[in-house]
Motif scaffolding. Structure first.
Motif, mmCIF file in Angstrom:
data_model
loop_
_atom_site.group_PDB
_atom_site.id
_atom_site.type_symbol
_atom_site.label_atom_id
_atom_site.label_comp_id
_atom_site.label_asym_id
_atom_site.label_seq_id
_atom_site.Cartn_x
_atom_site.Cartn_y
_atom_site.Cartn_z
ATOM 1 N N PHE A 134 0.058 15.169 5.539
ATOM 2 C CA PHE A 134 1.028 15.924 5.008
ATOM 3 C C PHE A 134 0.690 16.289 3.534
ATOM 4 O O PHE A 134 1.328 16.165 2.663
ATOM 5 N N GLY A 135 -0.497 16.766 3.380
ATOM 6 C CA GLY A 135 -1.150 17.222 2.224
ATOM 7 C C GLY A 135 -2.479 16.973 2.098
ATOM 8 O O GLY A 135 -3.305 16.793 3.021
ATOM 9 N N GLU A 136 -3.114 17.163 0.833
ATOM 10 C CA GLU A 136 -4.432 17.377 0.591
ATOM 11 C C GLU A 136 -4.847 16.071 -0.384
ATOM 12 O O GLU A 136 -4.088 16.024 -1.362
ATOM 13 N N ILE A 137 -5.778 15.326 -0.114
ATOM 14 C CA ILE A 137 -6.290 14.254 -0.774
ATOM 15 C C ILE A 137 -7.855 14.805 -1.385
ATOM 16 O O ILE A 137 -8.482 15.221 -0.606
ATOM 17 N N ARG A 138 -7.780 14.720 -2.586
ATOM 18 C CA ARG A 138 -8.945 15.106 -3.437
ATOM 19 C C ARG A 138 -8.986 14.430 -4.730
ATOM 20 O O ARG A 138 -7.980 14.568 -5.578
ATOM 21 N N GLY A 139 -10.314 13.947 -4.946
ATOM 22 C CA GLY A 139 -10.171 13.102 -6.191
ATOM 23 C C GLY A 139 -9.306 11.859 -6.519
ATOM 24 O O GLY A 139 -9.025 12.015 -7.857
ATOM 25 N N GLY A 140 -8.993 11.378 -5.407
ATOM 26 C CA GLY A 140 -7.854 10.319 -5.630
ATOM 27 C C GLY A 140 -6.583 10.667 -6.039
ATOM 28 O O GLY A 140 -5.704 9.892 -6.145
ATOM 29 N N LYS A 141 -6.394 12.025 -5.747
ATOM 30 C CA LYS A 141 -4.873 12.497 -5.939
ATOM 31 C C LYS A 141 -4.430 13.164 -4.447
ATOM 32 O O LYS A 141 -5.271 13.731 -4.128
ATOM 33 N N TRP A 142 -3.265 13.012 -4.332
ATOM 34 C CA TRP A 142 -2.650 13.684 -3.095
ATOM 35 C C TRP A 142 -1.781 14.748 -3.477
ATOM 36 O O TRP A 142 -0.926 14.601 -4.528
ATOM 37 N N ASN A 143 -1.800 15.825 -3.072
ATOM 38 C CA ASN A 143 -0.862 17.379 -3.161
ATOM 39 C C ASN A 143 -0.331 17.115 -2.012
ATOM 40 O O ASN A 143 -0.666 17.701 -1.036
ATOM 41 N N MET A 144 1.065 16.830 -2.018
ATOM 42 C CA MET A 144 1.836 16.880 -0.999
ATOM 43 C C MET A 144 2.169 18.187 -0.457
ATOM 44 O O MET A 144 2.751 19.040 -1.224
ATOM 45 N N ASP A 145 2.192 18.240 0.840
ATOM 46 C CA ASP A 145 2.610 19.542 1.380
ATOM 47 C C ASP A 145 4.229 19.244 1.689
ATOM 48 O O ASP A 145 4.599 18.728 2.912
ATOM 49 N N VAL A 146 4.890 19.651 0.905
ATOM 50 C CA VAL A 146 6.509 19.722 0.629
ATOM 51 C C VAL A 146 7.221 20.075 2.295
ATOM 52 O O VAL A 146 7.788 19.649 2.792
ATOM 53 N N LYS A 147 6.731 21.305 2.527
ATOM 54 C CA LYS A 147 7.255 21.817 3.718
ATOM 55 C C LYS A 147 6.873 21.157 5.065
ATOM 56 O O LYS A 147 7.870 20.778 5.688
ATOM 57 N N GLU A 148 5.664 20.491 5.147
ATOM 58 C CA GLU A 148 5.339 19.707 6.165
ATOM 59 C C GLU A 148 6.254 18.431 6.121
ATOM 60 O O GLU A 148 6.617 17.721 7.351
#
Length: 278
Positions: A134-148
């Protein structure tokens, strides 16, 4: 120059839908419902290598298929996550984002997985994979896919109404309660397309009717659709074809082959070309 043969036909390579659905049979009985039951499954492991051998798909298509089917990789073993357990984890995540004041576009993976593990007994490998779905994990941070995230929260409610329809307004109210004020504006029935039947009226109702439960073979798919409803509006039937047609061109071909378009005062409808009986 010697002519050894002549070409008598032309083969055209066209995109095809990966057969990831075949994994459902192999993974039956392996549903993951939490860490407390990990040692209770006494059957041979089904690994990623087993999946590669069974499914006609590239590595990228296979990984995307596992993601869409919500299949976990637990210590090298593939396990579909329980829908109830997944709904619980997502609700916890949404609540924690608010209570910990975590921005949905830059969530600390370490912070979120630690709280889920320490306070709610959700294993880190499980929570990390769910976050990646439900999003993308990069550099220890999660960018949540709000829609999903919002979509899955809505499906969690809708799944309880397969046999007993729920009023549209009741579903929307429950949905808003789960996602909270922060994400309430992202709610839309369009997110649930291909997973419900809408019965219009003074108080429209929805019944859970997922395309994932329908046959993959196009002929059988259309048979089930027209046994469910004798005629469909184009906007209602197309969501149930997205997983068996790689693009709109292929979808339109299927509609021409298995359905007949009829236009009346209510717009364009599709009816069956063949006669079906239950």
């Amino acid at each position: 120059m010697v002519i050894r043969d002549q070409v008598k036909e032309i083969l055209e390579l066209v995109p095809a839908v990966p057969r990831v659905h075949k994994l459902a049979h192999s993974l039956r009985g392996r549903e993951y419902e939490g860490p407390e039951e990990e040692s209770q499954i006494d059957i041979p492991k089904f690994t990623l290598q087993n999946a590669k051998e069974e499914v006609q798909a590239s590595d990228v298509e296979l990984m995307q298929g596992l993601k869409e089917a919500r299949i976990l990789n637990i210590n090298g073993e593939l396990r579909p996550i329980s829908q109830v357990y997944l709904a619980s984890i997502l609700e916890l995540i949404l609540n924690l984002l608010v209570s910990l004041s975590l921005p949905p576009n830059a969530v600390s993976v370490e912070t979120l997985t630690s709280v889920l593990a320490d306070e709610h007994e959700v294993p880190r490998p499980v929570s990390t994979q769910v976050m990646a779905w439900f999003g993308e994990i990069r550099g220890g941070k999660w960018n949540m896919d709000v829609k999903e995230m919002v979509m899955e929260a809505g499906l969690g409610i809708l799944r309880n109404h397969k046999d007993e329809p729920v009023e549209k307004e009741v579903l929307l109210a429950k949905w808003a309660s789960i996602v909270g004020d922060t994400f309430e504006n992202s709610i839309s029935l369009d997110l649930l397309a291909g997973n419900y039947l809408l019965t219009p009226g003074n108080a429209p109702t929805l019944s859970y009717f997922p395309r994932s439960s329908l046959p993959v073979d196009p002929s059988a798919r259309f048979r089930d659709l027209f046994l469910t409803r004798t005629r469909w509006k184009v906007e209602d039937i197309t969501p149930f074809l997205s997983d068996i047609a790689v693009d709109t061109k292929e979808r339109d071909k299927l509609l021409l082959k298995y359905a007949r378009g009829v236009t009346d005062a209510g717009g364009l409808w599709y009816t069956a070309r063949a006669q079906y009986s239950a």
